[in-house]
Every structure is written in C-alpha cells, then in structure tokens.
Design an enzyme around this catalytic site. Structure first.
Site, PDB file in Angstrom:
ATOM      1  N   GLY A 122       0.898  -1.177   0.035  1.00 32.86           N
ATOM      2  CA  GLY A 122      -0.095  -0.018   0.016  1.00 32.86           C
ATOM      3  C   GLY A 122       1.019   1.200   0.018  1.00 32.86           C
ATOM      4  O   GLY A 122       1.926   1.340  -0.534  1.00 32.86           O
ATOM      5  N   SER A 123       0.451   2.173   0.703  1.00 31.65           N
ATOM      6  CA  SER A 123       1.049   3.584   0.597  1.00 31.65           C
ATOM      7  C   SER A 123       2.364   3.560   1.375  1.00 31.65           C
ATOM      8  O   SER A 123       3.251   4.715   1.079  1.00 31.65           O
ATOM      9  CB  SER A 123       0.167   4.632   1.168  1.00 31.65           C
ATOM     10  N   THR A 124       2.822   2.399   1.991  1.00 31.76           N
ATOM     11  CA  THR A 124       3.998   2.641   2.633  1.00 31.76           C
ATOM     12  C   THR A 124       5.286   2.343   1.563  1.00 31.76           C
ATOM     13  O   THR A 124       6.306   2.629   1.835  1.00 31.76           O
ATOM     14  CB  THR A 124       4.141   1.378   3.783  1.00 31.76           C
TER      15      THR A 124
END
Lengths: 379, 620
Positions: free
Chosen positions: B325-327
């Site tokens: 995801g956004s990590t």
C-alpha cells in the site's frame, strides 16, 4: 554396429505337441535348489523375527511373487531377451539419470522413481540389463573380444555404475560392476589384461575414497577396520554379529535358542544380518550345509551356461550366476567381519528386499536358456 | 559377419567359455573355502572366547542424551529451558504382553487413550530394545505408587528426563520455534549415532535453524545388566557434551508490548535495529503455545489451531505477503527525486482521480475530493495517491523495480530462521516470466501506490525501512545475537550476506524523504499525527492501507458495509530517532482499516518503550 543383426530363433527344447511338465519351461534341479533355499530362509526368519507369523506370511507372499516372475520369464524364448537387451539397457540408463535429476531437486539420496501408480528402483533393472547388454554386445564380436570391443564393454559397465554410485548405493553398484567384470572374464579376456585392470582398480581406490564416497560410506569402511571406534553405530553390528557366529560353535545353539538373536543383541537380524542368526543357531555344520546348497545352485547355473547354445545366452547365464555368488560372498563377508558393511541381503533368505524379484527374474532367464533350443539356420 | 565364421567361432568360443566357467567354479570353491576357514576361525578356534562374550553380553551400551542449550532474549530472559520430569517408559523387548502391562498400569496411574495411541505409534518407529515413553510428567505421588508396584512389571522404567519448556509460552513462538518428536523424515537426515538418546528435534524457528548448536553430542555408558536387562552398575561412561546456549537479539519485553498493542487483531510487528540488523520484535498474532507441541499435540487441539480463523500457526511476519500500500510511497518518491523526475518543488493538482490516455478507467485517490495542489512533502504527509499514479506513469515499472530491488523488495531477507516468503516486486520481465503476459500501463499506476502485483512481508518492509533509515545501508536481519560457550566466550552472529550500500543517492534526497516522513507524524495533516505526543525524539513514518477487496468503478468503499475479512489491511512503517535511528519497525494489522488509526499506534507504543530508556532522565 551390425544393423541387420540376426537373433535366430529358439523353440521348446523337446517339442512334443502335447502338454507335459517340459512345457512349463522349468529347470527342475535348479527349481529344487531355489525352493529348498527359500524354505531354509523361512525357517531362519521365523526365529530371527521373534516367532512373528505375520512376518513369515509377508515374506511368503513376496517369495510367491518372485517365483511367479521367474515362471513368466522362463516362458520367454532367449531370442526375445536378446532383442530387448539394448532397449532395456537404454531405458534403464535414462531412468537412472531421471532419478539423479529428481534426487537433485528433492535433495538427498534418491533411488526411487515415482511413476505415479507405483515407485520403482531403476538400479534393480540394471542388475539384469547390464549383463544382458554386455552379452548382447560381446555376442556380436568374436571372442576373446578385441581391444575396441573391450573398451566399449567397459563403458557399458562404467556408465550405470557411476550413476548408481551417485545415488548413492554402493552395494548395488558393486554388484553391477562385478556382473560386468564376470561377463568379460567369461568372454575369455586374457589374464594379462585382468592383471592390468586389477592394478588400475587399485590405483583408482584412493581417488574413489576421497572424491567418490560420502562421509557415511567412508565411516563404514573405517568402522570395518576398527569396529570399536563406533560402538553405537555399525561397529556394534559387527561386534555383535561376530559374537553370534562364534558362540554358535560346531553344532549351534539350536533353532529358536540363539541368545544373541533372541535377546536382540544382534541388530538387523531378520534382514542383512540373518546369516549370523543362522550361524548361531545351526553352528558350523549348519553353515556347511547352507553353503553346499548355495554351491549346488551356483554350479547348476554354471552348468546351464556351459550348455547354452550361443554366445549371448552363455555369457548372460554365466554372469547372472556369478552375480548371485557375489551377493552371497559380500553378505557373509560383511556379517562375519571379513568385508565392510555394504548392506546387501543374503539372497533368498533375508527378509524383504526388492532385490528378491530381480534375483528370481535372473533365474527365470537361466531356466528359459536351459529349456529352449536354438534353431540353427544358415542365415 | 559371414555365417561360416560365426559357426566356427561358436565351437571355439564354446570351448573357451567352458574353460572359463571351470576356472570360475574353482574360484567359487576357493572363495567358499575361505569363508569356511573364517567360520572355523570364529566358531571352532574362537568358540570359547565368543561364548564367554555372549554369556557376558549383559554389558549393554546405553546412549546418554546431551542437555539441550538454553535460549535467552537479549536481556537474559529465558525463552527456552529444560525441566526435569519423570517419565514412565517401557522397553518392548522385555515385556511379554505389552497390552496387558498397559492395562494393569492404568489401574495404578492415570494413562489416557491418547498416551496409549502415541505409545503405539512410537513402538513402530523404535527398535525393540529402546525404551519408549508411555506417560510423561508423572507427579511425585505417581512415581511413588509405581515404585511400590515395580516388581510386578519387568521392563518398565521410571526415567528422569529433561523436557523442553518455554516459560514465556506463546510470546515469541514464531521466532524461537519449538522442539517435538523426531519424525521419520528427519530420522533420515540426522546422524543416528548422535541422536541415539535424543527424542526431540527443533521443528521451527531458532530451535530448528540452530539445532546443530543447541543439540550437543551424545555420550554413552556401558552398563552391566541382570538377566532381565535391568541395569546393575555402570562400568564406564563417556559423558555427553551439552548443547550451546544461545542469546537472541529479541527483546522479550518489547515483544510483549507489541503483542499487547496488537491485541485481538491479527497482524504482525517486526522491529529491527537498523545499525546491526538485530531483530528486536518478531510478533505474529494468533500464535500458539509451543509447549503443546513438545510432547506431541493431540489431534483435536491441532485441528483447532489449523482451522482457526486467526491461523495461529501461520507466521505472518515472515510468510504473510501483503500489498505494501502507501508505505511504498517514500521509496518511489525517493526514486523520483533521485532520477530527477520530480524535485521537492514539483507540484501537481490532485482532483481526486487520475486517468491515462485511451482508458475510460478512473484511478481514484483515497480522498474523494482530492488533495488540491500537492508537492512531494504533501504527497507523503497526506498520502496523495494521484501524485504517485502520475510519478509511476512517468518513471515506468522497470525503473521502479530497479530502484526498489536493492531495498530488499522481492527477495528473502536472509533472516537466520529461514522459512520466509520472498514477496513480489513486479517488472515487465517478471510478469512475462511468471504470468506469460505483457505489462499494462494501468498496472504501473497501481504499483505506484503499492497495490496490484506488489507484495511484501512485514519483515521485508522492516528491512527496507531500516535501509531507508540508514541512508541506504542494507542489513541482514538476524535473531541470533551470540552463542554463549561454556568457557564464557562468545561467538557473535556473522551475516552470510554482504551488506550492500545504496550509496549513489544524493544525501539531500534522503533528507528530503525523511523530513517528509517526519511530517507524517508531526505535520498538521499527517496521516499518523495521533502518535505525536511530544516525544523527546522524532519518529519518521508512513502509513499504508492495502486493499483486499476490489471495489467497482462507481462504488464507494464504506467499511461498515464490508465483511470484516474483506476490509483493508492497515500498515505502518517507521523509524526513530529519525536523525540517528535505533529502531525500524513495520506493523500490519489485517483488516484493520486505516494505517494511521490502527497500525501507527502499535508502532508508537513499541518505539516509545524501546527509546524510553535512552531518553529517560536516568539514561541507559
């Protein structure tokens, strides 16, 4: 290679048109020896297995299967066997390679090929296929074989042997190498060459020791040289088995009365070390009788090979018979501490073993050779 | 070959063969004579000697099991030890009727059906002269009752054995692992002599990977036995060499904090010291009590563990592969900065979605109305998706792949307990090879926000975070700190992988990225601002929310409407103190919703505890 090779034609030795016992293609003296030996085997096994009747049944079923295979093969005329020899050999080598490749993928020792329905050990096939191939090849040449033929024969031996050593299965590769060597000896190679090859083998031994053997195999040899060095492992086997044999004495302790085996000091007493049980319970005279029975079977095998009508069958029968003898010597040699522990069963006596079927198939070939005769044609 | 020669040969060859066969027969007879001589030597000359030996064959050799090494955490808390217990054992060959004996024993002490069936299973595997445990962990009263009745049962023994015990229970089971009975497959792989007295072998984790150090070497003793085989006295003894004690990098207290913070949610927490690769926390929820396995777990309990919704046996930290995801955004952003596709000043107007040419599809931002004018810092702080759709589209998937690979995405980390998944770092080449399909531009876009094919384990995320914290120095995570030898010497862990340095990156770009990640926590609109409570040090982090459930184009994701197991995974990566990092952490909470609200507080709790020592008035 001669592509229009003629395999001749073999028919029943004494065709009468009617069904007689001869139509069964059994060599009765050989069959008698084999049955007697199997019988002795079951008797010893009953004692070695701790009077376990289930064990005897299982062994009985296995023996029945093996004799069945022998019977079926005895019906096949030798020219078919000769025709199949190179194919069987080729397929066998391919399967050995397959085993090595799958073994490499699966990591670790691998002797089995999983064919989905059943698993099966290609090295067993080679016990028959190598002598067949050598006999097939040498039969095409004049004997004693010229140098080129010799070289190719050595190649026929070395390729499968190396593949099987890699598995690693030292016992089987030794047997197959010996089968090949015997075929060469019987083919009449000069004694000078035999001497030269022995020197070569002796020279290769250190190379095999350092590069061709696994640690546990080296350990076995070291243990053989000094059993006390590994009293928990195979050294223990040898120590206990020598005690079993030695304490048997002239007459033995009597059936079911061997303390070494009944009190279970002796390891692997129903399989590889069953000879020690026999020696403990039946003594020196028992051993003489047992060896006489083996000698009878081997002599009959050699007789059949000497009587055989062409080179292929002669070499094949002779080499198979001598392989049987190698089984015997290696097993007794290891049990009595004369040879390192290699892990070969006592033929037809030891419990289990996939080798029993192969062994009886070989005797089936001998019977086929004895009970068929070759039609001599001018072509 | 002409037939004429063949016939002539036949006769001559037949004669040659016959002569050779006769020589063979002579050879055979000579060999047999040699064997007979050997038999005479053993059976006639040596008869008396061997008879004495066989009568004295009451001397048997008993293997002695070595004591297994202990396992400690980094502060000396015991994670695995050996407890002395009394075991009722039976030596099959000395018992006439095993079933009858067991039936009679049942009247003296309690023996469950489970014990009996396990005993029969082992009976098949062991040799008849080896003792097989029937009942474990006898109480003192039971020992006394058996002792009184012992004369009735030849061939039973009450053995004092050491049994492996894990005092911390399920605390670190996925790291420490457990031992259990040696099975048939393992039997083929071990040295049977060295394991002659050992019943247990490491099955998982540290217990498995450092089995060779923990086990030690077997000893043996020669004992004189009476006719029934009971030991009378010990003749001589070679003592076993105990296994080595092992000290782990794991911090048991920190691990406990992480687990408590996770609570009932399923997920994983991995914390690494970025300086040296010490794994401080390796937690995966829904774990199990390793003590259950030591003496053989019963089928019912095992089935419960296997079928449980929480999948307690599954080590999420190493094997769970999740979309990052956004990590992933700090890494891709850094790639963009470094490759000059963006600068800190580059802005983009985010209207809430992104489209590509000739494609009807709208690539949506998590924030429906969009983030407006967005620069790099804002894109990380508020986790703007459109910014990264655009950046990924500009960079292309292969450039992204090549930049992220050195951070350890898509490959195993080399942690010393093995058994990890490698995750996926997609590229056009990867897709062609793995799927046999060409790469589509749309897939690049979603890879830009860590969705689609990209998968990473929590351990990989922690390792990549550590590399980021280190300004590019990668480390091999490891659980072994050192082996404590009996002579007080230590053998430190030696990494078997080279640490590579992602060094060609402009130092300024590291700082920009890290500053943006600090803003995630300390910025007014930072997605993880709730963990800012005025710590005396700075945390840099990034939240992530990984989609589990594909929603259709025009539908809206409303958490309440979606079954729990289809809700988004919450992720958070962080390191602190951001100027001199001592801990890098990755947290994933399965179906936890937003990274900022569920995952970040867990990381915050772990970091606070770990660094509190450093920053407390007393100091370290």
């Amino acid at each position: 290679m001669n592509h229009s090779r003629s395999y001749g034609r073999w028919i029943d030795r004494r065709p009468t048109g009617r069904f007689t016992t001869r139509s069964l293609h059994m060599d009765w003296p050989l069959l008698f020896g084999l049955i007697a030996l199997s019988g002795v085997g079951l008797v010893v096994l009953y004692s070695a297995g701790g009077q376990d009747m289930d064990l005897i049944w299982r062994q009985g079923i296995r023996l029945g299967l093996a004799f069945g295979v022998m019977f079926v093969i005895a019906q096949i005329p030798p020219h078919h066997i000769e025709r199949w020899a190179p194919w069987l050999f080729g397929v066998g080598v391919l399967m050995l390679i397959a085993v090595l490749i799958f073994g490499a993928i699966g990591k670790g020792a691998q002797r089995w090929l999983d064919l989905g329905l059943f698993r099966f050990q290609p090295s067993e096939i080679m016990k028959l296929a190598v002598p067949m191939m050598i006999a097939w090849y040498l039969a095409e040449n004049t004997l004693p074989p010229p140098r080129r033929a010799m070289a190719i024969t050595v190649l026929i031996i070395v390729v499968p042997v190396v593949l099987i050593v890699k598995q690693p299965d030292l016992g089987t590769s030794l047997l197959i190498a010996m089968a090949g060597v015997f075929a060469l000896l019987l083919a009449g190679i000069s004694w000078r060459l035999v001497g030269g090859m022995s020197v070569l083998v002796a020279a290769f031994t250190p190379i095999v020791w350092f590069f061709g053997m696994h640690d546990y195999q080296r350990q076995r040899v070291l243990t053989f040289l000094n059993p006390e060095s590994d009293p928990l492992g195979s050294g223990y086997h040898i120590i206990q088995s020598k005690i079993a044999i030695g304490s048997g004495g002239l007459y033995g302790k009597g059936w079911l009365n061997g303390t070494q085996s009944q009190l279970e000091f002796l390891p692997e007493r129903s399989t590889d070390f069953i000879f020690a049980v026999f020696a403990e319970e039946f003594g020196f005279f028992g051993i003489l009788l047992l060896l006489a029975l083996y000698l009878y079977i081997i002599a009959r095998g050699l007789y059949i090979s000497a009587q055989a009508q062409d080179t292929f069958t002669r070499l094949l029968a002779g080499s198979l018979t001598l392989t049987f003898f190698v089984y015997l010597v290696v097993n007794i040699g290891m049990v009595s501490g004369m040879l390192p522990v290699v892990g070969l069963p006592l033929p037809l006596v030891s419990y289990g073993g996939t080798s029993m079927v192969t062994l009886m198939a070989a005797f089936g070939i001998l019977m086929s050779i004895q009970t068929h005769r070759k039609l001599l044609t001018s072509g | 070959m002409s037939p004429q020669i063949a016939i002539k040969d036949q006769i001559r060859e037949g004669q040659l063969f016959s002569s050779r066969a006769i020589i063979a027969l002579i050879g055979i007879i000579l060999t047999l004579l040699a064997i007979i001589t050997r038999m005479m030597y053993l059976q006639i000359i040596g008869h008396e000697h061997y008879t004495t030996l066989s009568q004295n064959n009451r001397v048997s050799i008993q293997p002695l099991a070595p004591t297994r090494g202990l396992i400690f955490d980094r502060n000396g808390i015991i994670l695995a030890q050996n407890l002395p217990t009394f075991t009722l054992e039976i030596i099959p060959e000395r018992v006439e009727d095993i079933d009858l004996t067991i039936a009679e024993l049942v009247q003296i002490i309690e023996i469950s059906d489970n014990d009996i069936s396990r005993f029969h299973e082992r009976l098949k595997q062991k040799r008849r002269f080896q003792s097989i445990p029937l009942r474990l962990r006898l109480s003192e009263e039971e020992v006394a009752r058996l002792a009184v009745n012992r004369h009735r049962f030849p061939g039973i023994e009450i053995a004092a054995r050491l049994i492996r015990e894990y005092p911390q229970g399920n605390l670190a089971v996925h790291a420490v692992g457990y031992v259990a009975r040696i099975n048939e497959k393992e039997l083929n792989e071990i040295d049977p002599s060295n394991y002659a007295a050992t019943n247990h072998i490491g099955k998982l984790g540290i217990e498995k990977s450092y089995e060779h150090l923990l086990h030690g070497s077997v000893g043996y003793q020669r004992v004189e036995t009476n006719v029934l085989g009971r030991t009378l006295r010990v003749l001589d003894r070679t003592p076993p060499v105990p296994g080595e004690d092992i000290v782990l990098t794991l911090d048991a207290n920190l691990q406990r904090t992480a687990k408590q913070a996770l609570g009932d949610a399923s997920g994983a927490v991995v914390a690494i010291n970025p300086k040296n690769g010490d794994v401080l926390v390796l937690a995966s929820t829904g774990d199990f009590d390793p003590n259950l396995f030591v003496n053989g777990i019963d089928h019912k309990t095992y089935n419960e563990l296997q079928t449980s919704r929480l999948k307690p046996l599954f080590n999420r930290a190493l094997l769970g592969q999740y979309p990052p995801g956004s990590t992933i955004k700090p890494f891709i952003g850094l790639a963009g900065l470094e490759s000059d596709f963006i600068t800190p000043k580059t802005t983009l107007f985010c209207r809430g979605w992104h489209t590509i040419k000739d494609d009807e599809r709208k690539y949506r931002d998590w924030k429906k109305e969009g983030h407006g004018v967005t620069n790099f810092k804002k894109s990380i702080t508020e986790s703007c998706d459109v910014y990264y759709y655009d950046l990924a589209q500009t960079m292309g998937i292969d450039r992204i792949h090549d930049f992220l690979a050195p951070f350890g995405f898509g490959e195993t980390s080399g942690i010393d307990i093995g058994g990890e998944a490698s995750g996926i770092l997609p590229s056009t080449g990867w897709k062609r090879q793995a799927r046999g399909e060409p790469w589509y531009l749309g897939e690049t876009l979603i890879a830009g926000i860590g969705q689609g094919y990209t998968l990473a384990t929590p351990l990989q995320l922690a390792r990549a975070t550590a590399a980021l914290a280190n300004h590019g120095n990668t480390i091999q995570p490891h659980l072994l700190s050192y082996v404590a030898l009996s002579n007080n010497e230590k053998i430190e862990f030696i990494p078997d992988r080279d640490s590579i340095s992602i060094n060609k990156i402009n130092p300024k770009n590291w700082e920009i990225t890290i500053a943006a990640m600090e803003n995630v926590i300390y910025g007014l609109r930072g997605t993880a601002r709730r963990i800012n409570h005025g710590q005396p040090y700075k945390i840099a982090g990034k939240t992530g929310t990984a989609q589990v459930f594909g929603i259709k184009q025009e539908e809206e994701y409303v958490a309440e409407d979606i079954a729990k197991h289809l809700r988004d995974h919450a992720l958070f990566i962080a390191f602190a103190p951001s100027d001199d990092p001592e801990i890098a952490i990755a947290v994933i909470v399965e179906n936890g919703g937003h990274g900022g609200s569920t995952a970040a507080p867990i990381a915050g709790a772990v970091i606070d505890q770990y660094l509190s020592l450093d920053f407390s008035p007393g100091g370290k």
